[in-house]
Design a protein around this motif. Structure first.
Motif, PDB file in Angstrom:
ATOM      1  N   ALA A 155     122.669   0.575  81.116  1.00  0.00           N
ATOM      2  CA  ALA A 155     121.341   0.042  80.793  1.00  0.00           C
ATOM      3  C   ALA A 155     120.986   0.323  79.342  1.00  0.00           C
ATOM      4  O   ALA A 155     120.449  -0.546  78.635  1.00  0.00           O
ATOM      5  CB  ALA A 155     120.296   0.650  81.725  1.00  0.00           C
ATOM      6  N   GLY A 156     121.295   1.527  78.885  1.00  0.00           N
ATOM      7  CA  GLY A 156     121.020   1.841  77.493  1.00  0.00           C
ATOM      8  C   GLY A 156     121.805   0.964  76.542  1.00  0.00           C
ATOM      9  O   GLY A 156     121.268   0.480  75.531  1.00  0.00           O
ATOM     10  N   GLY A 157     123.088   0.736  76.854  1.00  0.00           N
ATOM     11  CA  GLY A 157     123.903  -0.109  76.000  1.00  0.00           C
ATOM     12  C   GLY A 157     123.430  -1.547  75.969  1.00  0.00           C
ATOM     13  O   GLY A 157     123.399  -2.187  74.908  1.00  0.00           O
ATOM     14  N   VAL A 158     123.049  -2.076  77.128  1.00  0.00           N
ATOM     15  CA  VAL A 158     122.563  -3.461  77.191  1.00  0.00           C
ATOM     16  C   VAL A 158     121.256  -3.599  76.419  1.00  0.00           C
ATOM     17  O   VAL A 158     121.065  -4.578  75.673  1.00  0.00           O
ATOM     18  CB  VAL A 158     122.396  -3.902  78.657  1.00  0.00           C
ATOM     19  CG1 VAL A 158     121.688  -5.250  78.732  1.00  0.00           C
ATOM     20  CG2 VAL A 158     123.752  -3.978  79.351  1.00  0.00           C
ATOM     21  N   VAL A 159     120.352  -2.648  76.582  1.00  0.00           N
ATOM     22  CA  VAL A 159     119.090  -2.695  75.834  1.00  0.00           C
ATOM     23  C   VAL A 159     119.374  -2.647  74.337  1.00  0.00           C
ATOM     24  O   VAL A 159     118.757  -3.377  73.544  1.00  0.00           O
ATOM     25  CB  VAL A 159     118.168  -1.533  76.255  1.00  0.00           C
ATOM     26  CG1 VAL A 159     116.972  -1.437  75.313  1.00  0.00           C
ATOM     27  CG2 VAL A 159     117.696  -1.735  77.686  1.00  0.00           C
ATOM     28  N   GLY A 160     120.321  -1.806  73.930  1.00  0.00           N
ATOM     29  CA  GLY A 160     120.680  -1.743  72.530  1.00  0.00           C
ATOM     30  C   GLY A 160     121.194  -3.059  71.999  1.00  0.00           C
ATOM     31  O   GLY A 160     120.841  -3.491  70.890  1.00  0.00           O
ATOM     32  N   LEU A 161     122.025  -3.754  72.790  1.00  0.00           N
ATOM     33  CA  LEU A 161     122.553  -5.050  72.376  1.00  0.00           C
ATOM     34  C   LEU A 161     121.452  -6.106  72.284  1.00  0.00           C
ATOM     35  O   LEU A 161     121.491  -6.983  71.419  1.00  0.00           O
ATOM     36  CB  LEU A 161     123.627  -5.509  73.362  1.00  0.00           C
ATOM     37  CG  LEU A 161     124.981  -4.819  73.251  1.00  0.00           C
ATOM     38  CD1 LEU A 161     125.883  -5.234  74.404  1.00  0.00           C
ATOM     39  CD2 LEU A 161     125.653  -5.138  71.919  1.00  0.00           C
ATOM     40  N   ILE A 162     120.485  -6.020  73.191  1.00  0.00           N
ATOM     41  CA  ILE A 162     119.379  -6.985  73.153  1.00  0.00           C
ATOM     42  C   ILE A 162     118.524  -6.758  71.905  1.00  0.00           C
ATOM     43  O   ILE A 162     118.098  -7.715  71.241  1.00  0.00           O
ATOM     44  CB  ILE A 162     118.527  -6.871  74.434  1.00  0.00           C
ATOM     45  CG1 ILE A 162     119.346  -7.340  75.644  1.00  0.00           C
ATOM     46  CG2 ILE A 162     117.252  -7.709  74.307  1.00  0.00           C
ATOM     47  CD1 ILE A 162     118.658  -7.115  76.973  1.00  0.00           C
ATOM     48  N   VAL A 163     118.270  -5.501  71.576  1.00  0.00           N
ATOM     49  CA  VAL A 163     117.474  -5.190  70.398  1.00  0.00           C
ATOM     50  C   VAL A 163     118.207  -5.613  69.127  1.00  0.00           C
ATOM     51  O   VAL A 163     117.629  -6.205  68.214  1.00  0.00           O
ATOM     52  CB  VAL A 163     117.141  -3.690  70.351  1.00  0.00           C
ATOM     53  CG1 VAL A 163     116.476  -3.312  69.034  1.00  0.00           C
ATOM     54  CG2 VAL A 163     116.240  -3.316  71.526  1.00  0.00           C
ATOM     55  N   SER A 164     119.510  -5.323  69.074  1.00  0.00           N
ATOM     56  CA  SER A 164     120.304  -5.665  67.892  1.00  0.00           C
ATOM     57  C   SER A 164     121.735  -5.933  68.341  1.00  0.00           C
ATOM     58  O   SER A 164     122.410  -5.009  68.797  1.00  0.00           O
ATOM     59  CB  SER A 164     120.276  -4.520  66.873  1.00  0.00           C
ATOM     60  OG  SER A 164     121.128  -4.798  65.781  1.00  0.00           O
ATOM     61  N   PRO A 165     122.212  -7.169  68.259  1.00  0.00           N
ATOM     62  CA  PRO A 165     123.557  -7.506  68.740  1.00  0.00           C
ATOM     63  C   PRO A 165     124.655  -6.980  67.826  1.00  0.00           C
ATOM     64  O   PRO A 165     125.370  -7.733  67.170  1.00  0.00           O
ATOM     65  CB  PRO A 165     123.535  -9.034  68.784  1.00  0.00           C
ATOM     66  CG  PRO A 165     122.542  -9.429  67.757  1.00  0.00           C
ATOM     67  CD  PRO A 165     121.500  -8.360  67.756  1.00  0.00           C
ATOM     68  N   THR A 166     124.797  -5.658  67.788  1.00  0.00           N
ATOM     69  CA  THR A 166     125.818  -5.010  66.978  1.00  0.00           C
ATOM     70  C   THR A 166     126.492  -3.913  67.796  1.00  0.00           C
ATOM     71  O   THR A 166     125.935  -3.429  68.787  1.00  0.00           O
ATOM     72  CB  THR A 166     125.211  -4.379  65.710  1.00  0.00           C
ATOM     73  OG1 THR A 166     124.253  -3.375  66.099  1.00  0.00           O
ATOM     74  CG2 THR A 166     124.518  -5.431  64.852  1.00  0.00           C
ATOM     75  N   SER A 167     127.676  -3.510  67.359  1.00  0.00           N
ATOM     76  CA  SER A 167     128.395  -2.457  68.073  1.00  0.00           C
ATOM     77  C   SER A 167     127.655  -1.124  67.988  1.00  0.00           C
ATOM     78  O   SER A 167     127.621  -0.362  68.968  1.00  0.00           O
ATOM     79  CB  SER A 167     129.805  -2.321  67.504  1.00  0.00           C
ATOM     80  OG  SER A 167     129.759  -2.012  66.122  1.00  0.00           O
ATOM     81  N   SER A 168     127.060  -0.824  66.846  1.00  0.00           N
ATOM     82  CA  SER A 168     126.357   0.450  66.704  1.00  0.00           C
ATOM     83  C   SER A 168     125.142   0.522  67.619  1.00  0.00           C
ATOM     84  O   SER A 168     124.848   1.580  68.192  1.00  0.00           O
ATOM     85  CB  SER A 168     125.923   0.653  65.246  1.00  0.00           C
ATOM     86  OG  SER A 168     125.119  -0.421  64.798  1.00  0.00           O
ATOM     87  N   ALA A 169     124.443  -0.597  67.819  1.00  0.00           N
ATOM     88  CA  ALA A 169     123.292  -0.602  68.721  1.00  0.00           C
ATOM     89  C   ALA A 169     123.720  -0.334  70.155  1.00  0.00           C
ATOM     90  O   ALA A 169     123.033   0.363  70.906  1.00  0.00           O
ATOM     91  CB  ALA A 169     122.557  -1.944  68.629  1.00  0.00           C
ATOM     92  N   ALA A 170     124.866  -0.885  70.554  1.00  0.00           N
ATOM     93  CA  ALA A 170     125.376  -0.640  71.908  1.00  0.00           C
ATOM     94  C   ALA A 170     125.670   0.840  72.123  1.00  0.00           C
ATOM     95  O   ALA A 170     125.321   1.414  73.169  1.00  0.00           O
ATOM     96  CB  ALA A 170     126.634  -1.471  72.147  1.00  0.00           C
ATOM     97  N   LEU A 171     126.292   1.484  71.131  1.00  0.00           N
ATOM     98  CA  LEU A 171     126.639   2.901  71.271  1.00  0.00           C
ATOM     99  C   LEU A 171     125.404   3.795  71.237  1.00  0.00           C
ATOM    100  O   LEU A 171     125.282   4.727  72.028  1.00  0.00           O
ATOM    101  CB  LEU A 171     127.613   3.295  70.170  1.00  0.00           C
ATOM    102  CG  LEU A 171     129.105   3.148  70.457  1.00  0.00           C
ATOM    103  CD1 LEU A 171     129.536   4.110  71.555  1.00  0.00           C
ATOM    104  CD2 LEU A 171     129.473   1.731  70.849  1.00  0.00           C
ATOM    105  N   LEU A 172     124.479   3.517  70.345  1.00  0.00           N
ATOM    106  CA  LEU A 172     123.256   4.318  70.278  1.00  0.00           C
ATOM    107  C   LEU A 172     122.414   4.140  71.536  1.00  0.00           C
ATOM    108  O   LEU A 172     121.814   5.100  72.048  1.00  0.00           O
ATOM    109  CB  LEU A 172     122.450   3.929  69.039  1.00  0.00           C
ATOM    110  CG  LEU A 172     123.070   4.322  67.690  1.00  0.00           C
ATOM    111  CD1 LEU A 172     122.299   3.690  66.543  1.00  0.00           C
ATOM    112  CD2 LEU A 172     123.090   5.843  67.539  1.00  0.00           C
TER     113      LEU A 172
END
Length: 421
Positions: A155-172
């Protein structure tokens, strides 16, 4: 009349179900990334997620160590301090190795690696919580911890991708989700742990040595399971690495689908009287699941490719059965390793090291991996050969009876009940 609460046996039977659900949740992140990112960025993201797989080794080690000590009432007075130190130390190692990771994986910056480092401390604390639940036979708590870990990470990774479609957003985003999951599971685990008597004879040195041994057993296999994707990211073009990363989703499905077999059979594998029968049954079960996965990919490759990567990978379908062969062969090898560890035969880890060496030599010395198709064919042949040797050893092993006092030691090397991303 109020409904009866599920019994302990029911919750124990649900542990594999929770594992499968957690594994399925992992693929939600892969599917979301495949649809929100372009091919090159998708390959970059999966390479970073594989960095997190390696970063889960301290969590694996702490779970097995804590489970054994909770089960045998040998919890030391500094267990939690050492666990926290291992989590912080693991994160520091990734941070220090960030320049190498960025260069080797051709990453655009350091933020994604930092996100991977931030995943380590909560993963270690989740490992402690799951170890307490296993050792105290609190199956309901174990199911909850497994599901919360998978849900928080994905869920955290998906939310990160939605906020910013980048690899770093997915990891954070994954790191943030894991922190929340750890906060929800650690407190009840600590209450249960404090109910155990403290063994003042346990030293920090002994705890670190035991953790290192468990980390080696888990870590070497995780390195192998991630090695081919790392090689693809290093040697292939960004577009080719993205294609390989999409196929690697099937590789992981074939690898982790049979995992509950080892979890359920581990007690029987640990009994020298039932070991050979349990090993045969386990290999048949794992082999059946692997065969079904390979057959499904051969027949429905195009449909599976569309599910995995949408319309971005139209040429992936015909090759998916090769990814299933590689992942399935590795699943058979994994079962053979656990079967050996169950009777204190740790020498089979040499098979994993040999497989790692073979893949590195094939890629960097023999130059057999110049295209993504050649890479997956090479990996399939190497891992399948290793699986054949492992199965032969497993089927011919005749474990000697163990002294009663040594039975408790087996708990430190049993299979993990959750799939790393």
């Amino acid at each position: 009349m109020s409904p009866r609460a599920p019994s302990a046996a029911t919750w124990r039977a649900l542990v594999p179900v929770a594992t499968i659900i957690s594994n399925v949740l992992s693929y939600v992140l892969f599917l979301a990334a495949a649809r929100l990112l372009d091919r090159a960025t998708y390959g970059e993201t999966l390479s970073l997620l594989n960095l997190v797989v390696i970063a889960t080794i301290p969590s694996f080690a702490m779970q097995t160590v804590v489970a054994r000590r909770a089960a045998t009432d040998s919890v030391g007075p500094r267990l939690l301090r050492v666990s926290a130190a291992i989590g912080v130390g693991g994160a520091a190692v990734i941070v220090l190795g960030a320049p190498l990771a960025v260069e080797f994986l051709h990453l655009p910056g350091y933020l994604g690696v930092l996100g991977g480092a931030l995943c380590v401390p909560p993963l270690v604390m989740l490992g402690v919580a799951q170890g307490v639940a296993q050792g105290r036979r609190q199956w309901r708590a174990l199911c909850s911890a497994v599901l919360l870990m998978g849900l928080g990470r994905v869920a955290g990774g998906v939310v990160g991708l939605i906020v910013s479609p980048t690899s770093s957003a997915a990891l954070l985003g994954s790191a943030a989700g894991l922190v929340i999951a750890a906060a929800m599971t650690v407190r009840p685990a600590l209450r249960s742990l404090h109910a155990s008597p403290v063994d003042q004879g346990q030293t920090v040195r002994g705890l670190l040595w035991e953790t290192a041994h468990a980390a080696h057993a888990h870590g070497v296999f995780l390195v192998l399971s991630s090695l081919d994707l790392t090689i693809a990211r290093n040697l292939l073009t960004a577009d080719q690495a993205g294609w390989y990363a999409a196929g690697n989703v099937v590789f992981r499905a074939a690898l982790w689908l049979p995992q509950p077999v080892a979890t359920l059979l581990f007690p029987a594998l640990s009994d020298h009287l039932r070991h050979r029968i349990a090993a045969r049954h386990g290999l048949l079960a794992v082999g059946g699941l692997v065969a079904g996965t390979i057959g499904g990919c051969a027949v429905f490759g195009g449909l599976i490719a569309t599910i995995v990567g949408g319309s971005k990978f139209p040429d992936l379908g015909p090759a998916l059965w090769l990814f299933a062969v590689a992942g399935g062969a590795l699943a058979l090898t994994q079962f053979c390793i656990y079967a050996g560890l169950a009777v204190l035969r740790r020498g089979r880890l040499a098979l994993v090291w040999a497989c790692i060496a073979a893949e590195v030599v094939a890629a960097y010395v023999l130059d057999l991996t110049t295209t993504p198709h050649r890479l997956i064919v090479t990996v399939s042949v190497i891992v399948a050969s290793t699986a054949v040797v492992g199965m032969a050893i497993t089927l011919t092993t005749r474990p000697a009876p163990r002294e009663p006092g040594r039975a408790a030691v087996v708990g430190q090397i049993g299979p993990r009940t959750i799939e790393p991303l």
